[in-house]
Write a protein that holds these residues in place. Structure first.
Motif, PDB file in Angstrom:
ATOM      1  N   SER A  41     -11.427 -23.493 -32.715  1.00 41.97           N
ATOM      2  CA  SER A  41     -10.186 -23.641 -33.457  1.00 41.97           C
ATOM      3  C   SER A  41     -10.354 -24.741 -34.496  1.00 41.97           C
ATOM      4  O   SER A  41     -11.429 -25.312 -34.645  1.00 41.97           O
ATOM      5  CB  SER A  41      -9.051 -23.989 -32.494  1.00 41.97           C
ATOM      6  N   GLN A  44      -6.149 -26.820 -38.955  1.00 42.84           N
ATOM      7  CA  GLN A  44      -5.322 -25.930 -39.769  1.00 42.84           C
ATOM      8  C   GLN A  44      -4.685 -24.840 -38.906  1.00 42.84           C
ATOM      9  O   GLN A  44      -3.539 -24.452 -39.130  1.00 42.84           O
ATOM     10  CB  GLN A  44      -6.148 -25.281 -40.888  1.00 42.84           C
ATOM     11  N   LYS A  45      -5.414 -24.342 -37.909  1.00 43.23           N
ATOM     12  CA  LYS A  45      -4.830 -23.342 -37.002  1.00 43.23           C
ATOM     13  C   LYS A  45      -3.737 -23.963 -36.144  1.00 43.23           C
ATOM     14  O   LYS A  45      -2.744 -23.307 -35.828  1.00 43.23           O
ATOM     15  CB  LYS A  45      -5.917 -22.742 -36.113  1.00 43.23           C
ATOM     16  N   GLU A  47      -1.817 -26.338 -37.125  1.00 45.79           N
ATOM     17  CA  GLU A  47      -0.678 -26.500 -38.022  1.00 45.79           C
ATOM     18  C   GLU A  47       0.135 -25.215 -38.113  1.00 45.79           C
ATOM     19  O   GLU A  47       1.366 -25.246 -38.189  1.00 45.79           O
ATOM     20  CB  GLU A  47      -1.156 -26.913 -39.410  1.00 45.79           C
ATOM     21  N   LEU A  48      -0.517 -24.072 -38.071  1.00 44.92           N
ATOM     22  CA  LEU A  48       0.187 -22.789 -38.159  1.00 44.92           C
ATOM     23  C   LEU A  48       1.154 -22.585 -37.000  1.00 44.92           C
ATOM     24  O   LEU A  48       2.158 -21.889 -37.138  1.00 44.92           O
ATOM     25  CB  LEU A  48      -0.823 -21.642 -38.223  1.00 44.92           C
ATOM     26  N   SER A  49       0.856 -23.196 -35.848  1.00 41.65           N
ATOM     27  CA  SER A  49       1.753 -23.068 -34.701  1.00 41.65           C
ATOM     28  C   SER A  49       3.081 -23.778 -34.935  1.00 41.65           C
ATOM     29  O   SER A  49       4.100 -23.394 -34.371  1.00 41.65           O
ATOM     30  CB  SER A  49       1.090 -23.637 -33.452  1.00 41.65           C
ATOM     31  N   LEU A  51       4.219 -24.676 -38.199  1.00 40.07           N
ATOM     32  CA  LEU A  51       4.639 -24.532 -39.593  1.00 40.07           C
ATOM     33  C   LEU A  51       5.987 -23.831 -39.748  1.00 40.07           C
ATOM     34  O   LEU A  51       6.776 -24.183 -40.625  1.00 40.07           O
ATOM     35  CB  LEU A  51       3.562 -23.778 -40.377  1.00 40.07           C
ATOM     36  N   ASP A  52       6.290 -22.875 -38.901  1.00 43.33           N
ATOM     37  CA  ASP A  52       7.552 -22.139 -39.028  1.00 43.33           C
ATOM     38  C   ASP A  52       8.763 -22.979 -38.630  1.00 43.33           C
ATOM     39  O   ASP A  52       9.840 -22.812 -39.192  1.00 43.33           O
ATOM     40  CB  ASP A  52       7.507 -20.873 -38.172  1.00 43.33           C
ATOM     41  N   THR A  56       5.144 -30.041 -41.508  1.00 43.62           N
ATOM     42  CA  THR A  56       3.819 -30.464 -41.056  1.00 43.62           C
ATOM     43  C   THR A  56       2.945 -30.879 -42.228  1.00 43.62           C
ATOM     44  O   THR A  56       3.191 -30.496 -43.367  1.00 43.62           O
ATOM     45  CB  THR A  56       3.096 -29.329 -40.306  1.00 43.62           C
ATOM     46  N   ARG A  87      -1.172 -21.811 -30.646  1.00 42.29           N
ATOM     47  CA  ARG A  87      -1.896 -20.539 -30.606  1.00 42.29           C
ATOM     48  C   ARG A  87      -3.337 -20.768 -31.044  1.00 42.29           C
ATOM     49  O   ARG A  87      -3.608 -21.259 -32.122  1.00 42.29           O
ATOM     50  CB  ARG A  87      -1.221 -19.541 -31.529  1.00 42.29           C
ATOM     51  N   ASP A  90      -5.031 -14.583 -31.256  1.00 42.63           N
ATOM     52  CA  ASP A  90      -3.905 -13.659 -31.092  1.00 42.63           C
ATOM     53  C   ASP A  90      -3.492 -13.506 -29.635  1.00 42.63           C
ATOM     54  O   ASP A  90      -2.343 -13.184 -29.343  1.00 42.63           O
ATOM     55  CB  ASP A  90      -4.274 -12.282 -31.657  1.00 42.63           C
TER      56      ASP A  90
END
Length: 136
Positions: A41, A44-45, A47-49, A51-52, A56, A87, A90
């Motif tokens: 990982s 940046q990955k 951060e995607l968890s 970000l919504d 961040t 995450r 997937d």
């Protein structure tokens, strides 16, 4: 005239309710590069968890990978932040505390820093009395 007063009252109330931002809390999450590679990982990955839902900012460079997460409520603790799921792929999600090297509450650190500064100012402002050594 009555409609004008109601309109002004409505505008003022909506302005007051929208204008106030609630207290925010910022967390600094530091990742160990070797551990991120173990989980295949990156910061940046991670951060995607978040970000919504939260604001961040990720920092990646020659030093450790870091992620700043600002949550819109002030009652979150480091433990609750660590229990949030991130995450990896997937199919897999793990708690943040199992992959993060350190989770730091920046608001608490700022308060501790201000307390230390005020202590040092208090100590510096005390008058120093010269001691005299008498020899008989």
């Amino acid at each position: 005239m009555k409609q004008l007063i109601y309109t002004l009252l409505f505008v003022c109330l909506t302005h007051l309710s929208i204008a106030k931002e609630g207290p925010q809390k910022t967390f600094l999450i530091i990742f160990d590069e070797a551990e991120l590679e173990l989980y295949q990982s990156s910061a940046q990955k991670m951060e995607l968890s978040f970000l919504d839902a939260f604001k961040t900012k990720v920092y990646v460079g020659n030093s450790e990978h870091a992620l700043f997460v600002t949550v819109p409520f002030s009652d979150w603790t480091v433990c609750e932040m660590g229990k949030s799921l991130v995450r990896l792929s997937d199919k897999s999600e793990i708690p943040l505390e199992s992959i993060a090297f350190r989770i730091i509450d920046m608001n608490e650190c700022q308060e501790n820093f201000q307390a230390l500064l005020s202590e040092s100012k208090d100590q510096g402002s005390q008058k120093k009395v010269a001691t005299i050594k008498l020899s008989l």
